[in-house]
Design an enzyme around this catalytic site. Structure first.
Site, PDB file in Angstrom:
ATOM      1  N   ASP A 125     -21.961 -27.112  26.730  1.00 47.37           N
ATOM      2  CA  ASP A 125     -21.638 -26.428  27.982  1.00 47.37           C
ATOM      3  C   ASP A 125     -21.283 -24.975  27.682  1.00 47.37           C
ATOM      4  OD1 ASP A 125     -21.908 -28.703  29.544  1.00 47.37           O
ATOM      5  OD2 ASP A 125     -19.802 -29.253  29.366  1.00 47.37           O
ATOM      6  N   ARG A 175     -29.888 -25.135  30.224  1.00 44.21           N
ATOM      7  CA  ARG A 175     -29.423 -25.466  31.577  1.00 44.21           C
ATOM      8  C   ARG A 175     -29.018 -24.147  32.227  1.00 44.21           C
ATOM      9  NH1 ARG A 175     -23.921 -28.055  31.572  1.00 44.21           N
ATOM     10  NH2 ARG A 175     -24.867 -30.112  31.372  1.00 44.21           N
TER      11      ARG A 175
HETATM   12  C1  LIG Z   1     -25.082 -30.360  36.002  1.00 41.25           C
HETATM   13  C2  LIG Z   1     -24.235 -29.139  36.093  1.00 41.25           C
HETATM   14  C3  LIG Z   1     -23.709 -28.602  34.932  1.00 41.25           C
HETATM   15  C4  LIG Z   1     -22.917 -27.451  34.985  1.00 41.25           C
HETATM   16  N1  LIG Z   1     -22.491 -26.884  33.822  1.00 41.25           N
HETATM   17  C5  LIG Z   1     -21.813 -25.726  33.858  1.00 41.25           C
HETATM   18  C6  LIG Z   1     -21.447 -25.044  32.665  1.00 41.25           C
HETATM   19  O1  LIG Z   1     -21.738 -25.483  31.544  1.00 41.25           O
HETATM   20  N2  LIG Z   1     -20.758 -23.888  32.788  1.00 41.25           N
HETATM   21  C7  LIG Z   1     -20.406 -23.352  33.999  1.00 41.25           C
HETATM   22  O2  LIG Z   1     -19.808 -22.286  34.041  1.00 41.25           O
HETATM   23  N3  LIG Z   1     -20.750 -23.993  35.151  1.00 41.25           N
HETATM   24  C8  LIG Z   1     -21.422 -25.152  35.098  1.00 41.25           C
HETATM   25  N4  LIG Z   1     -21.788 -25.773  36.278  1.00 41.25           N
HETATM   26  C9  LIG Z   1     -21.195 -25.313  37.555  1.00 41.25           C
HETATM   27  C10 LIG Z   1     -22.064 -24.281  38.228  1.00 41.25           C
HETATM   28  O3  LIG Z   1     -22.016 -23.110  37.462  1.00 41.25           O
HETATM   29  C11 LIG Z   1     -21.581 -23.959  39.654  1.00 41.25           C
HETATM   30  O4  LIG Z   1     -20.253 -23.593  39.657  1.00 41.25           O
HETATM   31  C12 LIG Z   1     -21.708 -25.100  40.619  1.00 41.25           C
HETATM   32  O5  LIG Z   1     -22.858 -25.855  40.362  1.00 41.25           O
HETATM   33  C13 LIG Z   1     -21.776 -24.549  42.038  1.00 41.25           C
HETATM   34  O6  LIG Z   1     -22.891 -23.685  42.162  1.00 41.25           O
HETATM   35  P1  LIG Z   1     -24.185 -24.028  43.035  1.00 41.25           P
HETATM   36  O7  LIG Z   1     -25.365 -23.473  42.355  1.00 41.25           O
HETATM   37  O8  LIG Z   1     -24.223 -25.488  43.301  1.00 41.25           O
HETATM   38  O9  LIG Z   1     -24.009 -23.161  44.336  1.00 41.25           O
HETATM   39  P2  LIG Z   1     -22.845 -23.077  45.391  1.00 41.25           P
HETATM   40  O10 LIG Z   1     -23.267 -22.057  46.374  1.00 41.25           O
HETATM   41  O11 LIG Z   1     -21.518 -22.892  44.729  1.00 41.25           O
HETATM   42  O12 LIG Z   1     -22.864 -24.503  46.046  1.00 41.25           O
HETATM   43  C14 LIG Z   1     -23.874 -24.903  46.970  1.00 41.25           C
HETATM   44  C15 LIG Z   1     -23.302 -26.025  47.810  1.00 41.25           C
HETATM   45  O13 LIG Z   1     -23.028 -27.147  46.969  1.00 41.25           O
HETATM   46  C16 LIG Z   1     -21.772 -27.750  47.295  1.00 41.25           C
HETATM   47  N5  LIG Z   1     -20.926 -27.762  46.104  1.00 41.25           N
HETATM   48  C17 LIG Z   1     -21.140 -27.057  44.977  1.00 41.25           C
HETATM   49  N6  LIG Z   1     -20.219 -27.388  44.038  1.00 41.25           N
HETATM   50  C18 LIG Z   1     -19.415 -28.318  44.593  1.00 41.25           C
HETATM   51  C19 LIG Z   1     -18.288 -29.077  44.138  1.00 41.25           C
HETATM   52  N7  LIG Z   1     -17.793 -28.958  42.897  1.00 41.25           N
HETATM   53  N8  LIG Z   1     -17.713 -29.963  44.987  1.00 41.25           N
HETATM   54  C20 LIG Z   1     -18.201 -30.132  46.214  1.00 41.25           C
HETATM   55  N9  LIG Z   1     -19.275 -29.458  46.701  1.00 41.25           N
HETATM   56  C21 LIG Z   1     -19.871 -28.561  45.913  1.00 41.25           C
HETATM   57  C22 LIG Z   1     -21.218 -26.971  48.464  1.00 41.25           C
HETATM   58  O14 LIG Z   1     -21.585 -27.656  49.641  1.00 41.25           O
HETATM   59  C23 LIG Z   1     -21.942 -25.659  48.419  1.00 41.25           C
HETATM   60  O15 LIG Z   1     -22.100 -25.098  49.679  1.00 41.25           O
HETATM   61  C24 LIG Z   1     -22.607 -26.877  36.235  1.00 41.25           C
HETATM   62  C25 LIG Z   1     -23.139 -27.431  37.404  1.00 41.25           C
HETATM   63  C26 LIG Z   1     -23.960 -28.528  37.339  1.00 41.25           C
HETATM   64  C27 LIG Z   1     -24.557 -29.046  38.595  1.00 41.25           C
END
Ligand SMILES: Cc1cc2nc3c(=O)[nH]c(=O)nc-3n(C[C@H](O)[C@H](O)[C@H](O)COP(=O)(O)OP(=O)(O)OC[C@H]3O[C@@H](n4cnc5c(N)ncnc54)[C@H](O)[C@@H]3O)c2cc1C
Length: 300
Positions: A125, A175
């Protein structure tokens, strides 16, 4: 951060543990390995691959990191024994990055040694910006000896285009996500629209370079952009996957699965759920907003 976000963040430690547990429940498999195995098997039956993780980060004692390595090694063996379609992803600071980089590197090697004969994959990560250089250095070092390793790039970070171009040279398995850690404007984009557009730009660079792309987002616009790029670059199905978090935007993940794309769900577990949940909520008030919304609407 808005006044409301500040208030919510400051009040988090006052929230009773059972409430945090209830709020965090949809996002965490449970406390034990058996909980992970049960949820992962359910996910597989529904057509989703899994990325399993043990909750924990920023450990400051060697014993904690060694314990994490042992638990991850047992997890890898259990996933293999139960024929679960999953890999593991680990936070370098859970494996001792903040104690000593060489120590962390050896711990990553130990996991790769366990995973390799089982045919399993390990992803590092990406944590907050003080960890970026060390995490990439560990990735490049182990990449010399192992091919079952992947890394993460955050579209929030200004440096990410350079990082993707370097990773493209070794056709890394990347990723791509927006990045959960709030970083200073000097090193990170803070405008959500730029973070989005940078995500698309980075994905295009990755596909163009022939990297394996793990597209980690719940943002439907980015899913749409990914579809467009996958089509344009005629990316074969075994060169990419979508990824989402357990408990988040289930209808969108179903649409992606039903459209025939591979999709992997990140499923965390472990006894450290409370500290993890609070830290995660504190790090990003936007996530706190989602969590409170789901709690107040009775879905928590
Ligand atoms: C498989 C995976 C691995 C990841 N690994 C890392 C990593 O190694 N390092 C890192 O910094 N980040 C990591 N992330 C987190 C990522 O960076 C984002 O913070 C997170 O995915 C929200 O961004 P988004 O692209 O979904 O967009 P956003 O605009 O934030 O979210 C889109 C929609 O998704 C929903 N949503 C998003 N997140 C959540 C939540 N936690 N709970 C409830 N609803 C939510 C909301 O409805 C939102 O409107 C990871 C995410 C995923 C899916």
């Amino acid at each position: 951060m808005s006044a409301f976000d500040k208030l919510v963040t400051a009040s988090l430690p006052l929230v009773p543990k059972p409430i945090v547990r209830r709020v965090a429940a949809p996002y965490i498999a449970g406390e034990h390995r058996d909980d992970l195995l049960r949820v992962a098997a359910d996910m597989n039956r529904s057509g989703y691959a899994v990325a399993a993780a043990i909750l924990g980060e920023f450990v400051d004692r060697r014993e904690e990191a060694t314990h994490a390595v042992e638990e991850y090694a047992s997890l890898l063996r259990s996933l293999s024994e139960h024929s679960i379609d999953a890999y593991i992803h680990v936070k370098p600071t859970h494996l001792g990055l903040k104690i000593d980089r060489e120590f962390c590197l050896e711990n990553v090697r130990a996991l790769l040694d366990t995973a390799k004969p089982l045919g399993l994959f390990v992803r590092l990560d990406m944590e907050d910006s003080p960890c970026t250089d060390d995490t990439l250095a560990i990735y490049y070092k182990v990449r010399e000896d192992y091919d079952n390793i992947g890394v993460v790039i955050q579209s929030r970070m200004r440096r990410s285009l350079d990082d993707v171009r370097e990773l493209g040279k070794v056709k890394a398995n990347i990723r791509l996500c927006k990045g959960i850690y709030l970083e200073p404007h000097a090193i990170a984009y803070t405008d959500p629209e730029i973070i989005r557009r940078n995500f698309t730009l980075l994905l295009e660079e990755m596909l163009d370079a022939g990297c394996y792309a793990a597209i980690a987002t719940h943002d439907e616009i980015l899913v749409w952009e990914a579809y467009r790029l996958l089509e344009r670059y005629k990316v074969p199905h075994d060169r990419y996957e979508f990824q989402m978090l357990l408990g988040v935007t289930a209808p969108l993940r179903q649409l992606i699965r039903d459209a025939g794309h591979r999709i992997r769900i990140a499923v965390p577990y472990g006894p450290n759920w409370h500290a993890y949940s609070l830290r995660r909520l504190r790090k990003n008030p936007a996530i706190t907003g989602y969590v409170l919304k789901s709690f107040l609407s009775g879905k928590g």
